[in-house]
Structures are given as structure tokens and as C-alpha cells.
Design an enzyme around this catalytic site. Structure first.
Site, PDB file in Angstrom:
ATOM      1  N   PRO A 134       3.961 -27.042  56.201  1.00 21.46           N
ATOM      2  CG  PRO A 134       1.803 -28.205  56.405  1.00 21.46           C
ATOM      3  CD  PRO A 134       2.678 -26.737  56.670  1.00 21.46           C
ATOM      4  CB  CYS A 135       6.704 -27.303  51.618  1.00 24.60           C
ATOM      5  SG  CYS A 135       8.128 -27.591  52.582  1.00 24.60           S
ATOM      6  CG  HIS A 136       6.307 -32.661  54.633  1.00 21.44           C
ATOM      7  ND1 HIS A 136       6.118 -31.596  55.452  1.00 21.44           N
ATOM      8  CD2 HIS A 136       5.063 -33.510  55.094  1.00 21.44           C
ATOM      9  CE1 HIS A 136       5.274 -31.735  56.464  1.00 21.44           C
ATOM     10  NE2 HIS A 136       4.733 -32.869  56.223  1.00 21.44           N
TER      11      HIS A 136
END
Length: 165
Positions: A134-136
């Protein structure tokens, strides 16, 4: 992204945010990229394989995630295609819970490199497994939506889906 091996299996699935290219090795899921996102991989030599078990499992879990029925992914991941530093950053991303965010500075401190905020940001931007790693969930120091290879509209939509916005 250039993978060290070309023996990847791939498939494309539909999502509410556009098509996703999924790729897997024998060890696990190695990629998930939105159509037209930055750092699109060179797929030369990859084999289209809609029946690959990891790809089928990833497709099902992503479907559940986008439908709001899944908070956590349970997939074997193959992150070996990044540098040791990138892999450490990607592992740290996996520890950010759904519905929560962190800053690039906090992530840098968390990987033991508090002065390497730009390098950590570059590693986040090169994350090969969108959504699942989850880089978001990483925001600017002031909480602003910054930098997402899949586009800020998708980052905003993912955070809204998770209740983080």
C-alpha cells in the site's frame, strides 16, 4: 521496472480504477500495475496465464478489496526484483494498516534511514505491487496527496475506499 527474470506469468483484470496488469513468479505475486502508470514494466517474454493460481488468487482478493469486503491481502509476494533498500521500504509499506496513513519522513525513520526521505520516496514510487503493497497510504509531511505512480486520482480513490480520507 526491469525484472531479473522474464519467466513471469501475467494477466490483466478490470478494476473500478482501470485495468490492472498482474504478474507472478513461481514464488508469488511480483507485480500489479494500473494501465498507463509510471514505471510500467517491460513485459517482453512474459506469458499470459489467466489460470495461474497466484494470479487467480490476487484477482479474487482485489475484487473483494474493491467491493469493500477485504481489509487485508493474504498472498505470497515476490519482492526480490528490487534492491535490498527498496525491499526494506516495500516491507515497511506492508505494515501500514488499512485506513491509516504515514508520511515519507516517518517511513524513512521507520526503515532506519531518517535522512533518506528522498530515497525512500523513490523506493515507494518504484513499488511494483500497487494496492496490495500500500504505497498509496504514504502522504506528504503536511498530509497532502503527493506522488503516486498510478496517478493522484487513484491514490485519492484508494484512500477514500479505505476510509482514510
Amino acid at each position: 521496472m526491469k525484472f531479473k527474470t522474464t519467466s513471469l506469468h501475467c494477466t490483466t483484470i478490470d478494476s473500478p480504477l482501470g485495468p490492472l496488469l498482474l504478474a507472478a513468479t513461481d514464488r508469488g505475486l511480483a507485480g500489479a500495475w494500473f494501465e498507463r502508470q509510471r514505471h510500467w514494466p517491460d513485459t517482453t517474454g512474459w506469458s499470459n496465464d489467466d489460470a495461474h493460481p497466484v494470479l487467480r488468487q490476487a484477482a479474487a482478493q482485489l475484487g473483494d478489496y474493491f467491493a469493500g469486503r477485504r481489509a487485508h491481502f493474504d498472498l505470497p509476494l515476490d519482492l526480490a526484483h528490487g534492491t535490498a533498500f527498496q525491499q526494506s521500504v516495500w516491507q515497511a509499506l506492508l505494515a501500514i494498516p488499512r485506513g491509516q496513513t504515514t508520511s515519507y519522513g516517518a517511513l524513512s525513520a521507520g526503515v532506519g534511514k531518517p535522512a533518506a526521505v528522498r530515497a525512500v520516496g523513490a523506493a515507494v514510487g518504484r513499488n511494483p505491487i500497487s494496492v496490495i503493497v500500500p504505497c498509496h497510504r504514504v502522504l506528504g509531511a503536511n498530509g497532502s496527496l503527493t506522488g503516486y505512480a498510478g496517478g493522484l486520482e487513484r491514490k485519492s480513490a484508494l484512500l477514500a475506499l479505505e476510509g482514510a480520507l
